[in-house]
Design a protein around this motif. Sequence first.
Motif, short mmCIF file in Angstrom:
data_model
loop_
_atom_site.label_atom_id
_atom_site.label_comp_id
_atom_site.label_asym_id
_atom_site.label_seq_id
_atom_site.Cartn_x
_atom_site.Cartn_y
_atom_site.Cartn_z
N THR A 17 4.84 4.70 7.05
CA THR A 17 5.89 3.95 7.75
C THR A 17 7.20 4.72 7.73
O THR A 17 7.88 4.84 8.76
N LEU A 18 7.57 5.25 6.57
CA LEU A 18 8.81 6.01 6.48
C LEU A 18 8.73 7.27 7.34
O LEU A 18 9.69 7.61 8.06
N GLN A 30 6.92 -7.26 -3.21
CA GLN A 30 8.19 -6.58 -3.35
C GLN A 30 8.05 -5.39 -4.29
O GLN A 30 7.64 -5.55 -5.44
N HIS A 31 8.35 -4.21 -3.77
CA HIS A 31 8.50 -3.03 -4.62
C HIS A 31 10.00 -2.77 -4.74
O HIS A 31 10.65 -2.40 -3.76
N LEU A 32 10.55 -2.97 -5.94
CA LEU A 32 11.98 -2.81 -6.15
C LEU A 32 12.27 -1.38 -6.60
O LEU A 32 11.64 -0.87 -7.52
N GLY A 85 -0.03 -3.93 -8.32
CA GLY A 85 0.15 -2.55 -7.89
C GLY A 85 1.42 -1.98 -8.51
O GLY A 85 1.64 -2.05 -9.71
N ASP A 86 2.30 -1.41 -7.67
CA ASP A 86 3.57 -0.89 -8.17
C ASP A 86 4.73 -1.82 -7.87
O ASP A 86 5.88 -1.39 -7.75
N ASP A 110 0.85 -1.19 0.00
CA ASP A 110 0.00 0.00 0.00
C ASP A 110 0.89 1.25 0.00
O ASP A 110 1.58 1.53 0.99
N PRO A 111 0.90 2.06 -1.07
CA PRO A 111 1.76 3.24 -1.12
C PRO A 111 1.52 4.22 0.01
O PRO A 111 2.46 4.86 0.51
N VAL A 112 0.26 4.37 0.46
CA VAL A 112 -0.04 5.29 1.55
C VAL A 112 0.57 4.78 2.85
O VAL A 112 1.19 5.55 3.61
N GLU A 113 0.42 3.50 3.11
CA GLU A 113 1.01 2.93 4.32
C GLU A 113 2.54 2.99 4.26
O GLU A 113 3.20 3.20 5.28
#
Length: 477
Positions: A96-97, A138-140, A127-128, A89-92
Amino acid sequence: MTQEGKSRRWLTAITRGSLSVPARQALLDRQILLDDAVFDYGCGRGEDVRALRHLGCEATGWDPFYEPDVQLKPASVVLLTYVLNVIEDPVERRHTLQSAWNLAGKVLIASARLSWERSKVNGQEFGDGLLTRRKTFQHLYGANELRTYVEEITGVRAVSAAPGIIYAFKTDSDRLSYLARRIVADDEWLASSDTATAVAALIDHVERRGRPPRLEEVPHLTAQLLAHLSPVEVRRLVRESADSAKVSEGARRTTLNTLLFLAVELFNGRGPFTSLPPTVQLDIRAFFSSYKEACRRADRLLLKLRDDAYVRGAMSASNVGKLTPTALYVHRRAVDRMPTVLRLYEHCASIAAGRPQAWTVVKLCHRGRAVSWLDYPEFDRDPHPRLLTSYQVNLETFETSHQSYAGRSNRPLLHRKHEFLYPDDPEAPKYRRLTEAEVKAGLYAYPHLIGTEAGWESELARCQRALRGHRLVRTRD
């Protein structure tokens, strides 16, 4: 996906049996000191926490699956190790960051898997990123993409410590101190045990730095051992004992290192004079008429990187490295001997996308702006070392690429090893003698054939020669 709509993130927590690469890099870079409080945000099975505690750090860690009951608390150093890439989830991911950054008192160390590892991830587009058969995500990241992402969320200038490892500092002073240590590697003092060794350490520092130190620069023990001497006596000892030629050379080197630092600082984001490390401030006062003048000269140096003719001229004039029609190749031991503009070239690439931990030769292209770090792990032992890995950063696009040659049967190899070093390198004469013997035997008659293992072995057989260490011997038919 799971019933809760999230991937099985806990399955990505591996058992290593040692410190993670980001934690090890931070220790090497002195971003984690043994008395630091460290918080591992998303600690997985907690191996970094245990290893850091064993080293003497006050380390704790939280993980939503393995350590959910640990309280989130601020710490001088916060680790965010291979967490961002497993959140679908890009928002999560952004939250987190941001949460990890809010906990960091001095520095956030964020790491993620990079796009060149795509072949190692068996999954489908989701997703992405990629969703694996085990329902892990995994988002690389591209190396520069990760640094830019951290900068966007934290709102500060970040530095690539190594490929896929980003340092985000809370203050400009800490960031610039880190950059200064990367650029000025000879700032260590000799150990002192009595007055004589303390005086020797002082003289050594003056000769290397080109100026006498201020009291705050002198290590505590050395200062104690010299405390019974008056300032007049100390100045007399320095004046009478220091080699004037070495002091002049030290002043020249420090001036160039300061320009290099200020140019790198501009590339990464320049701060006010007061944010500079105290030692750099003193260097500027000693060797420049003003901070403004030093910055003006450094700015001109950075602009020279855009001038193809100037860069090629610096490569041609350099007395270190092997110059080819497309690039200059320089051994790790000789990098600090390169002209300042070429050192700046390499440093800018390392800050943008990270310098790998293992490398032997750096390649600086003069057609375009690209830097490659090549790893020949057997450079000194093997007369013709084989290439293990290559990591390239394109400074025009900030794209990176990584190649591993470990599984190949016909790897690239090096010839004329002495040409990659500076002339007075202690190993250069041995390598030069081997090259001369190989030229005399006719092994370089067909240079297009000898760049790989198979071609080189074929030419050795044709010329009836074999290698015994760094000696060339004749063989039978």
